[in-house]
Design a protein around this motif. Structure first.
Motif, PDB file in Angstrom:
ATOM      1  N   PHE A  61       5.108   5.984   7.247  1.00 50.55           N
ATOM      2  CA  PHE A  61       4.210   6.246   6.132  1.00 50.55           C
ATOM      3  C   PHE A  61       5.028   6.857   5.006  1.00 50.55           C
ATOM      4  O   PHE A  61       6.224   7.147   5.168  1.00 50.55           O
ATOM      5  N   ASP A  62       4.393   7.041   3.841  1.00 53.84           N
ATOM      6  CA  ASP A  62       5.112   7.410   2.624  1.00 53.84           C
ATOM      7  C   ASP A  62       4.845   8.838   2.179  1.00 53.84           C
ATOM      8  O   ASP A  62       5.657   9.432   1.468  1.00 53.84           O
ATOM      9  N   ILE A  63       3.705   9.373   2.560  1.00 55.27           N
ATOM     10  CA  ILE A  63       3.283  10.705   2.130  1.00 55.27           C
ATOM     11  C   ILE A  63       2.656  11.412   3.328  1.00 55.27           C
ATOM     12  O   ILE A  63       1.898  10.813   4.076  1.00 55.27           O
ATOM     13  N   ILE A  64       2.971  12.705   3.498  1.00 56.14           N
ATOM     14  CA  ILE A  64       2.345  13.521   4.533  1.00 56.14           C
ATOM     15  C   ILE A  64       1.300  14.419   3.877  1.00 56.14           C
ATOM     16  O   ILE A  64       1.622  15.214   3.002  1.00 56.14           O
ATOM     17  N   THR A  65       0.054  14.277   4.309  1.00 62.01           N
ATOM     18  CA  THR A  65      -0.968  15.261   3.943  1.00 62.01           C
ATOM     19  C   THR A  65      -1.186  16.135   5.173  1.00 62.01           C
ATOM     20  O   THR A  65      -0.344  16.207   6.046  1.00 62.01           O
ATOM     21  N   GLY A  66      -2.283  16.824   5.246  1.00 62.17           N
ATOM     22  CA  GLY A  66      -2.546  17.613   6.448  1.00 62.17           C
ATOM     23  C   GLY A  66      -2.371  19.093   6.267  1.00 62.17           C
ATOM     24  O   GLY A  66      -2.563  19.862   7.198  1.00 62.17           O
ATOM     25  N   GLY A  67      -1.984  19.547   5.056  1.00 60.82           N
ATOM     26  CA  GLY A  67      -1.857  20.984   4.848  1.00 60.82           C
ATOM     27  C   GLY A  67      -0.623  21.577   5.479  1.00 60.82           C
ATOM     28  O   GLY A  67      -0.661  22.676   6.018  1.00 60.82           O
ATOM     29  N   MET A  68       0.500  20.861   5.424  1.00 64.66           N
ATOM     30  CA  MET A  68       1.741  21.345   6.040  1.00 64.66           C
ATOM     31  C   MET A  68       2.330  22.491   5.223  1.00 64.66           C
ATOM     32  O   MET A  68       2.550  22.371   4.015  1.00 64.66           O
ATOM     33  N   ASN A  69       2.585  23.618   5.900  1.00 72.91           N
ATOM     34  CA  ASN A  69       3.210  24.746   5.219  1.00 72.91           C
ATOM     35  C   ASN A  69       4.640  24.388   4.814  1.00 72.91           C
ATOM     36  O   ASN A  69       5.376  23.749   5.557  1.00 72.91           O
ATOM     37  N   ILE A  70       5.019  24.830   3.622  1.00 80.18           N
ATOM     38  CA  ILE A  70       6.377  24.636   3.132  1.00 80.18           C
ATOM     39  C   ILE A  70       7.253  25.707   3.770  1.00 80.18           C
ATOM     40  O   ILE A  70       7.056  26.897   3.547  1.00 80.18           O
ATOM     41  N   LEU A  71       8.203  25.285   4.587  1.00 84.23           N
ATOM     42  CA  LEU A  71       9.095  26.200   5.297  1.00 84.23           C
ATOM     43  C   LEU A  71      10.540  25.758   5.100  1.00 84.23           C
ATOM     44  O   LEU A  71      10.814  24.563   4.945  1.00 84.23           O
ATOM     45  N   ALA A  72      11.466  26.724   5.147  1.00 85.51           N
ATOM     46  CA  ALA A  72      12.872  26.417   4.916  1.00 85.51           C
ATOM     47  C   ALA A  72      13.370  25.306   5.831  1.00 85.51           C
ATOM     48  O   ALA A  72      14.058  24.380   5.389  1.00 85.51           O
ATOM     49  N   ALA A  73      13.020  25.375   7.119  1.00 81.62           N
ATOM     50  CA  ALA A  73      13.490  24.360   8.067  1.00 81.62           C
ATOM     51  C   ALA A  73      12.946  22.982   7.724  1.00 81.62           C
ATOM     52  O   ALA A  73      13.647  21.974   7.876  1.00 81.62           O
ATOM     53  N   ARG A  74      11.705  22.930   7.249  1.00 83.07           N
ATOM     54  CA  ARG A  74      11.121  21.645   6.858  1.00 83.07           C
ATOM     55  C   ARG A  74      11.720  21.140   5.549  1.00 83.07           C
ATOM     56  O   ARG A  74      11.863  19.930   5.353  1.00 83.07           O
ATOM     57  N   CYS A  75      12.057  22.066   4.659  1.00 88.86           N
ATOM     58  CA  CYS A  75      12.650  21.679   3.375  1.00 88.86           C
ATOM     59  C   CYS A  75      14.003  20.993   3.574  1.00 88.86           C
ATOM     60  O   CYS A  75      14.460  20.249   2.701  1.00 88.86           O
ATOM     61  N   GLU A  76      14.644  21.241   4.697  1.00 91.09           N
ATOM     62  CA  GLU A  76      15.923  20.587   4.984  1.00 91.09           C
ATOM     63  C   GLU A  76      15.725  19.116   5.334  1.00 91.09           C
ATOM     64  O   GLU A  76      16.651  18.315   5.181  1.00 91.09           O
ATOM     65  N   ASN A  77      14.534  18.765   5.794  1.00 95.66           N
ATOM     66  CA  ASN A  77      14.294  17.412   6.301  1.00 95.66           C
ATOM     67  C   ASN A  77      13.460  16.524   5.389  1.00 95.66           C
ATOM     68  O   ASN A  77      13.591  15.301   5.432  1.00 95.66           O
ATOM     69  N   THR A 101       0.825  -1.207   0.000  1.00 97.46           N
ATOM     70  CA  THR A 101       0.000   0.000   0.000  1.00 97.46           C
ATOM     71  C   THR A 101       0.861   1.259   0.000  1.00 97.46           C
ATOM     72  O   THR A 101       2.008   1.256   0.443  1.00 97.46           O
ATOM     73  N   ILE A 102       0.273   2.345  -0.492  1.00 92.41           N
ATOM     74  CA  ILE A 102       0.843   3.678  -0.320  1.00 92.41           C
ATOM     75  C   ILE A 102       0.252   4.219   0.979  1.00 92.41           C
ATOM     76  O   ILE A 102      -0.963   4.348   1.110  1.00 92.41           O
ATOM     77  N   ARG A 103       1.104   4.526   1.951  1.00 97.61           N
ATOM     78  CA  ARG A 103       0.639   4.930   3.278  1.00 97.61           C
ATOM     79  C   ARG A 103       0.651   6.451   3.404  1.00 97.61           C
ATOM     80  O   ARG A 103       1.691   7.079   3.259  1.00 97.61           O
ATOM     81  N   ILE A 104      -0.524   7.009   3.675  1.00 96.65           N
ATOM     82  CA  ILE A 104      -0.682   8.456   3.834  1.00 96.65           C
ATOM     83  C   ILE A 104      -0.779   8.778   5.327  1.00 96.65           C
ATOM     84  O   ILE A 104      -1.640   8.254   6.023  1.00 96.65           O
TER      85      ILE A 104
END
Length: 281
Positions: free
Chosen positions: A96-112, A37-40
């Motif tokens: 899981f394989d994909i994060i939903t939830g409306g996470m804002n794209i932020l520089a600190a998150r883009c590093e991870n 499965t693709i896990r969301i």
């Protein structure tokens, strides 16, 4: 964690050349090739992503992602509900394989993690006591009036508040929306903040216990762009996801699928790219 299977429909046929590109495939492509499965993964963040009463995935980000995956030929999907603060660690740990939830794209998150191209432009919102007795409309008001602000653990609002000069002792951090509403309703905080759609939903469901502040007072720099999160080693799958999302985003089919959650054309992300957002947010 609570898990539910959306469907067990078989995967579409594998594309040509699987054996030739196997060495380049990321973990998600490997799972798909193995028939898994693709896990969301998502937190309980109404109206972005949340579990329905029967465990099925609800919310406009889930609806959009499931629509994109269907366009790609994938319907073998499993959903995993967790706390907001566990989304990125859980993704990188392979839960899981994909994060939903409306996470804002932020520089600190883009590093991870790797983000899809933006799927929504979202502003911050405030809930306050009826009548807004403290006159709170912006983070600057929180700072100037020396009031208490409550928000969720891991929310981008924490950094936004601090950037406006709000001190740490003015910020109460709680697990999520339910606790934000409770803190404001009980008078332990003068205002609660999160994304505007989430705060509006809290106000609408509070029976008049709180009200939403007019978002037009917020400065342009307070707006963020939400994306869908992937592991960096799944860039191969993400590239194909982005191509499918480009055709799906804003289509009549997509807008019909998300309309019940309050998503409209006004929330479409415009021409900002993930590269730009990572560099500017």
């Amino acid at each position: 964690m609570k898990m539910s299977t959306l469907t067990t429909t078989a995967l579409a046929g594998l594309w040509l050349g699987v054996s030739a590109i196997a060495a380049l495939a990321g973990p998600l492509e490997d799972r798909i090739a193995a028939g898994d499965t693709i896990r969301i993964g998502f937190a309980n963040e109404i109206p972005f992503a949340y579990p329905g009463e029967d465990g099925t995935p609800k919310g406009f980000v889930n609806a959009a992602v499931i629509g994109v995956l269907a366009k790609m030929g994938y319907t073998n999907i499993e959903t995993v509900e967790t706390e907001w603060g566990g989304l990125i660690p859980g993704l990188n740990a392979g839960q899981f394989d994909i994060i939903t939830g409306g996470m804002n794209i932020l520089a600190a998150r883009c590093e991870n993690i790797a983000f899809s191209e933006p799927m929504a432009k979202i502003g911050d919102g405030f809930i306050v006591a009826p009548g807004n007795p403290k006159g709170i409309q912006t983070y600057t008001d929180v700072k100037d009036k020396a009031v208490m602000l409550v928000t969720g653990a891991g929310y981008s609002n924490i950094d936004a508040a601090k950037a406006a000069g709000v001190t740490e002792d003015q910020i109460m951090i709680v697990p999520g929306p339910t606790e934000i509403l409770a803190a404001v309703t009980a008078g332990r905080a003068d205002a609660g903040t999160g994304t505007y759609p989430t705060m509006k939903q809290l106000a609408d469901s509070s029976g008049g216990a709180v009200e939403i502040v007019d978002p037009s007072a917020m400065p342009e720099e307070s707006f963020n762009w939400a994306g869908v999160g992937f592991r960096k080693e799944d860039q191969d799958f993400l590239d194909r996801f982005n191509a499918a999302q480009k055709d799906y985003l804003g289509s009549p089919e997509m807008l019909a699928a998300v309309a019940e959650y309050g998503y409209s054309e006004a929330m479409l992300p415009g021409d900002k790219t993930t590269e730009w957002v990572c560099a500017n947010r």
